[in-house]
Scaffold this motif. Structure first.
Motif, PDB file in Angstrom:
ATOM      1  N   GLU A  42       0.818  -1.206   0.000  1.00 54.48           N
ATOM      2  CA  GLU A  42       0.000   0.000   0.000  1.00 54.48           C
ATOM      3  C   GLU A  42       0.853   1.257   0.000  1.00 54.48           C
ATOM      4  O   GLU A  42       0.503   2.264  -0.633  1.00 54.48           O
ATOM      5  CB  GLU A  42      -0.942   0.000   1.200  1.00 54.48           C
ATOM      6  CG  GLU A  42      -2.036  -1.041   1.110  1.00 54.48           C
ATOM      7  CD  GLU A  42      -2.814  -0.950  -0.192  1.00 54.48           C
ATOM      8  OE1 GLU A  42      -3.181   0.175  -0.593  1.00 54.48           O
ATOM      9  OE2 GLU A  42      -3.034  -1.993  -0.825  1.00 54.48           O
ATOM     10  N   ARG A  73       1.902   2.053  -3.455  1.00 54.37           N
ATOM     11  CA  ARG A  73       0.827   2.645  -4.251  1.00 54.37           C
ATOM     12  C   ARG A  73       0.577   4.098  -3.875  1.00 54.37           C
ATOM     13  O   ARG A  73       0.279   4.935  -4.732  1.00 54.37           O
ATOM     14  CB  ARG A  73      -0.447   1.819  -4.080  1.00 54.37           C
ATOM     15  CG  ARG A  73      -0.358   0.489  -4.810  1.00 54.37           C
ATOM     16  CD  ARG A  73      -1.468  -0.445  -4.439  1.00 54.37           C
ATOM     17  NE  ARG A  73      -1.429  -1.649  -5.269  1.00 54.37           N
ATOM     18  CZ  ARG A  73      -2.031  -2.787  -4.970  1.00 54.37           C
ATOM     19  NH1 ARG A  73      -2.716  -2.880  -3.854  1.00 54.37           N
ATOM     20  NH2 ARG A  73      -1.949  -3.821  -5.779  1.00 54.37           N
ATOM     21  N   ILE A  74       0.673   4.403  -2.584  1.00 55.21           N
ATOM     22  CA  ILE A  74       0.529   5.801  -2.164  1.00 55.21           C
ATOM     23  C   ILE A  74       1.645   6.639  -2.768  1.00 55.21           C
ATOM     24  O   ILE A  74       1.416   7.745  -3.270  1.00 55.21           O
ATOM     25  CB  ILE A  74       0.542   5.902  -0.629  1.00 55.21           C
ATOM     26  CG1 ILE A  74      -0.684   5.197  -0.039  1.00 55.21           C
ATOM     27  CG2 ILE A  74       0.575   7.363  -0.184  1.00 55.21           C
ATOM     28  CD1 ILE A  74      -0.643   5.086   1.471  1.00 55.21           C
ATOM     29  N   ALA A 110       0.947   7.073  -6.557  1.00 52.22           N
ATOM     30  CA  ALA A 110      -0.209   7.919  -6.843  1.00 52.22           C
ATOM     31  C   ALA A 110       0.074   9.391  -6.554  1.00 52.22           C
ATOM     32  O   ALA A 110      -0.381  10.274  -7.289  1.00 52.22           O
ATOM     33  CB  ALA A 110      -1.410   7.437  -6.041  1.00 52.22           C
ATOM     34  N   LEU A 111       0.826   9.670  -5.477  1.00 51.86           N
ATOM     35  CA  LEU A 111       1.093  11.050  -5.099  1.00 51.86           C
ATOM     36  C   LEU A 111       2.361  11.612  -5.737  1.00 51.86           C
ATOM     37  O   LEU A 111       2.619  12.809  -5.634  1.00 51.86           O
ATOM     38  CB  LEU A 111       1.196  11.167  -3.570  1.00 51.86           C
ATOM     39  CG  LEU A 111      -0.067  10.835  -2.780  1.00 51.86           C
ATOM     40  CD1 LEU A 111       0.183  10.986  -1.289  1.00 51.86           C
ATOM     41  CD2 LEU A 111      -1.237  11.714  -3.209  1.00 51.86           C
ATOM     42  N   SER A 124      -5.602   7.934  -9.206  1.00 51.74           N
ATOM     43  CA  SER A 124      -4.820   8.631  -8.177  1.00 51.74           C
ATOM     44  C   SER A 124      -5.644   9.686  -7.454  1.00 51.74           C
ATOM     45  O   SER A 124      -5.205  10.216  -6.434  1.00 51.74           O
ATOM     46  CB  SER A 124      -3.590   9.289  -8.809  1.00 51.74           C
ATOM     47  OG  SER A 124      -3.984  10.269  -9.757  1.00 51.74           O
ATOM     48  N   TYR A 134      -6.304   9.207  -3.595  1.00 50.99           N
ATOM     49  CA  TYR A 134      -5.102   9.465  -2.800  1.00 50.99           C
ATOM     50  C   TYR A 134      -4.876  10.965  -2.634  1.00 50.99           C
ATOM     51  O   TYR A 134      -4.535  11.443  -1.551  1.00 50.99           O
ATOM     52  CB  TYR A 134      -3.885   8.835  -3.469  1.00 50.99           C
ATOM     53  CG  TYR A 134      -3.889   7.335  -3.506  1.00 50.99           C
ATOM     54  CD1 TYR A 134      -3.390   6.595  -2.447  1.00 50.99           C
ATOM     55  CD2 TYR A 134      -4.378   6.654  -4.607  1.00 50.99           C
ATOM     56  CE1 TYR A 134      -3.382   5.209  -2.477  1.00 50.99           C
ATOM     57  CE2 TYR A 134      -4.381   5.268  -4.651  1.00 50.99           C
ATOM     58  CZ  TYR A 134      -3.873   4.554  -3.586  1.00 50.99           C
ATOM     59  OH  TYR A 134      -3.880   3.189  -3.633  1.00 50.99           O
ATOM     60  N   GLU A 135      -5.052  11.715  -3.731  1.00 49.85           N
ATOM     61  CA  GLU A 135      -4.822  13.150  -3.682  1.00 49.85           C
ATOM     62  C   GLU A 135      -5.783  13.840  -2.728  1.00 49.85           C
ATOM     63  O   GLU A 135      -5.439  14.838  -2.097  1.00 49.85           O
ATOM     64  CB  GLU A 135      -4.956  13.727  -5.088  1.00 49.85           C
ATOM     65  CG  GLU A 135      -3.882  13.223  -6.052  1.00 49.85           C
ATOM     66  CD  GLU A 135      -4.198  13.566  -7.491  1.00 49.85           C
ATOM     67  OE1 GLU A 135      -5.293  14.139  -7.732  1.00 49.85           O
ATOM     68  OE2 GLU A 135      -3.382  13.253  -8.373  1.00 49.85           O
ATOM     69  N   PHE A 139      -5.002  12.194   1.196  1.00 47.60           N
ATOM     70  CA  PHE A 139      -3.683  12.518   1.738  1.00 47.60           C
ATOM     71  C   PHE A 139      -3.264  13.944   1.414  1.00 47.60           C
ATOM     72  O   PHE A 139      -2.072  14.262   1.460  1.00 47.60           O
ATOM     73  CB  PHE A 139      -2.640  11.535   1.203  1.00 47.60           C
ATOM     74  CG  PHE A 139      -2.813  10.136   1.705  1.00 47.60           C
ATOM     75  CD1 PHE A 139      -2.254   9.733   2.909  1.00 47.60           C
ATOM     76  CD2 PHE A 139      -3.548   9.211   0.980  1.00 47.60           C
ATOM     77  CE1 PHE A 139      -2.418   8.444   3.378  1.00 47.60           C
ATOM     78  CE2 PHE A 139      -3.719   7.914   1.444  1.00 47.60           C
ATOM     79  CZ  PHE A 139      -3.162   7.527   2.642  1.00 47.60           C
ATOM     80  N   PHE A 193      -8.657  -0.189   1.329  1.00 48.72           N
ATOM     81  CA  PHE A 193      -7.705   0.547   0.504  1.00 48.72           C
ATOM     82  C   PHE A 193      -7.769   0.079  -0.947  1.00 48.72           C
ATOM     83  O   PHE A 193      -7.727   0.880  -1.875  1.00 48.72           O
ATOM     84  CB  PHE A 193      -6.286   0.371   1.047  1.00 48.72           C
ATOM     85  CG  PHE A 193      -5.933   1.351   2.128  1.00 48.72           C
ATOM     86  CD1 PHE A 193      -4.866   2.211   1.978  1.00 48.72           C
ATOM     87  CD2 PHE A 193      -6.670   1.427   3.292  1.00 48.72           C
ATOM     88  CE1 PHE A 193      -4.535   3.126   2.963  1.00 48.72           C
ATOM     89  CE2 PHE A 193      -6.358   2.333   4.286  1.00 48.72           C
ATOM     90  CZ  PHE A 193      -5.283   3.187   4.128  1.00 48.72           C
ATOM     91  N   PHE A 219     -10.383   2.684  -3.137  1.00 49.68           N
ATOM     92  CA  PHE A 219      -9.564   3.511  -4.002  1.00 49.68           C
ATOM     93  C   PHE A 219      -9.719   3.118  -5.465  1.00 49.68           C
ATOM     94  O   PHE A 219      -9.436   3.910  -6.356  1.00 49.68           O
ATOM     95  CB  PHE A 219      -8.096   3.412  -3.594  1.00 49.68           C
ATOM     96  CG  PHE A 219      -7.787   4.108  -2.300  1.00 49.68           C
ATOM     97  CD1 PHE A 219      -8.701   4.961  -1.727  1.00 49.68           C
ATOM     98  CD2 PHE A 219      -6.584   3.913  -1.663  1.00 49.68           C
ATOM     99  CE1 PHE A 219      -8.435   5.613  -0.540  1.00 49.68           C
ATOM    100  CE2 PHE A 219      -6.300   4.556  -0.468  1.00 49.68           C
ATOM    101  CZ  PHE A 219      -7.221   5.415   0.084  1.00 49.68           C
TER     102      PHE A 219
END
Length: 357
Positions: free
Chosen positions: A53, A56-57, A60-61, A182, A185-186, A189, A227, A231
């Motif tokens: 995970e 992936r975060i 994505a960020l 993504s 996530y944006e 987070f 998650f 997501f």
């Protein structure tokens, strides 16, 4: 044409300024050296799920660096955790912090804390989960995500370690391989200057136990499923909805298995602290000379300020990079400069600490 060109240049400049300059810090304490096979396998599953995970975060960020502090096995100790929070996280500022604990947990009679006490080598070295959360908040992260897999019931007998119930039943695999956007996530987070978003995902509420299994337990598997699936299809766009989903799914599965487990999930927003406090004297032994303790505290304050100044310069340089290739070279140089400064600081800190013994 000239106006169009200026508009394109302005958009590129704004995109460079909005480039992600945060890092991810993963503090991971897993009791994977337990004599119990089921607990060891569960910790390994948690390790794998968290790493996947985090990758992936990061993707994505568009985050360049992930810092892992794996305090597992022989490093599974309160002293190692104190060193990470008090020293190694001094460089952290507005980053994403992920705290993961899987091991024994308990409560003391009349305790009003929400999180359990985390058990390491004995009751005298246990740490209050609420205190750890506060100490991490003092580092001013943008997002603090706590995942605690432990019991939260009152311990009456301090002659034996806290219990850790096991779940040897069959595990479920509901994960589906879907392409993920993504955008969630944006949103989840996102950095809100001046505030810290805190997400507490705790396997047991007050006076409840956690049942560990080979896949990390029902609660952790539901966290991973949330998650993965949420997501993927963007069903929920805020943390409270995700917390409710994880709690309801965990309760549904535990009731089906007739396991007395109730999770605790919560989302909170705290005002950022202007300056991280110094290491308090209560964490030092009373036999140390007062002058030596004051010198060590002054040294850490100066080192922390140097690291913050360096980090802010790195943010400006990374944001002004013109393209991805240039930003990659800039980030590599930043890592080298940070590593060198941390090494010099550690040498000075160890010399000062050694003179206090």
């Amino acid at each position: 044409m000239r106006r169009l060109l200026l508009l394109c240049l302005a958009s590129l400049f704004l995109a460079a300024l909005s480039a992600e300059t945060r890092h991810i810090h993963v503090i991971q304490l897993l009791d994977d050296n337990s004599p119990n096979f089921l607990i060891r396998e569960g910790c390994r599953s948690i390790d794998y799920g968290v790493a996947r995970e985090v990758d992936r975060i990061q993707t994505a960020l568009g985050i360049s660096d992930v810092h892992y502090y794996r305090l597992n096995g022989m490093s599974f100790s309160a002293e190692a955790l104190d060193f990470v929070i008090d020293y190694q996280l001094s460089y952290q500022e507005r980053d994403i912090v992920l705290f993961v604990y899987a091991g024994h947990g308990f409560r003391t009679p009349n305790s009003t804390n929400q999180l359990p006490k985390l058990y390491f080598t004995g009751y005298d070295t246990a740490r209050e989960g609420d205190d750890i959360r506060l100490r991490l908040l003092e580092r001013n992260p943008s997002v603090l995500l706590n995942i605690v897999i432990a019991c939260n019931a009152t311990q009456q007998n301090y002659q034996v370690p806290p219990g850790q119930p096991q779940d040897s039943g069959p595990t479920q695999n509901r994960l589906a391989a879907r392409p993920r956007s993504s955008r969630p996530y944006e949103v989840l987070f996102a950095d809100q200057p001046g505030y810290t978003k805190v997400v507490d995902l705790v396997s047991s509420d007050r006076e409840y136990e956690t049942f560990m299994s080979r896949d990390g337990g029902i609660f952790f598997s539901e966290v991973i499923y949330a998650f993965e699936e949420i997501f993927a299809d963007e069903r929920f766009s805020n943390w409270p909805a995700i917390c409710n989903y994880i709690s309801n799914q965990t309760l549904q599965r535990t009731n089906t298995r007739k396991l007395p487990q109730k999770p605790y999930c919560a989302y909170s927003v705290f005002a950022a602290i202007a300056e991280a406090p110094l290491v308090t004297a209560s964490r030092l032994t009373s036999s140390q000379p007062l002058g030596c303790r004051m010198a060590a505290r002054a040294l850490r304050k100066d080192q922390r300020m140097e690291l913050k100044i360096l980090r802010r310069r790195h943010r400006r340089e990374s944001a002004s990079s013109r393209n991805r290739a240039e930003r990659k070279l800039v980030n590599a140089r930043h890592r080298q400069e940070t590593s060198q400064m941390k090494y010099v600081h550690l040498q000075a800190y160890q010399r000062q600490s050694g003179s206090c013994k």
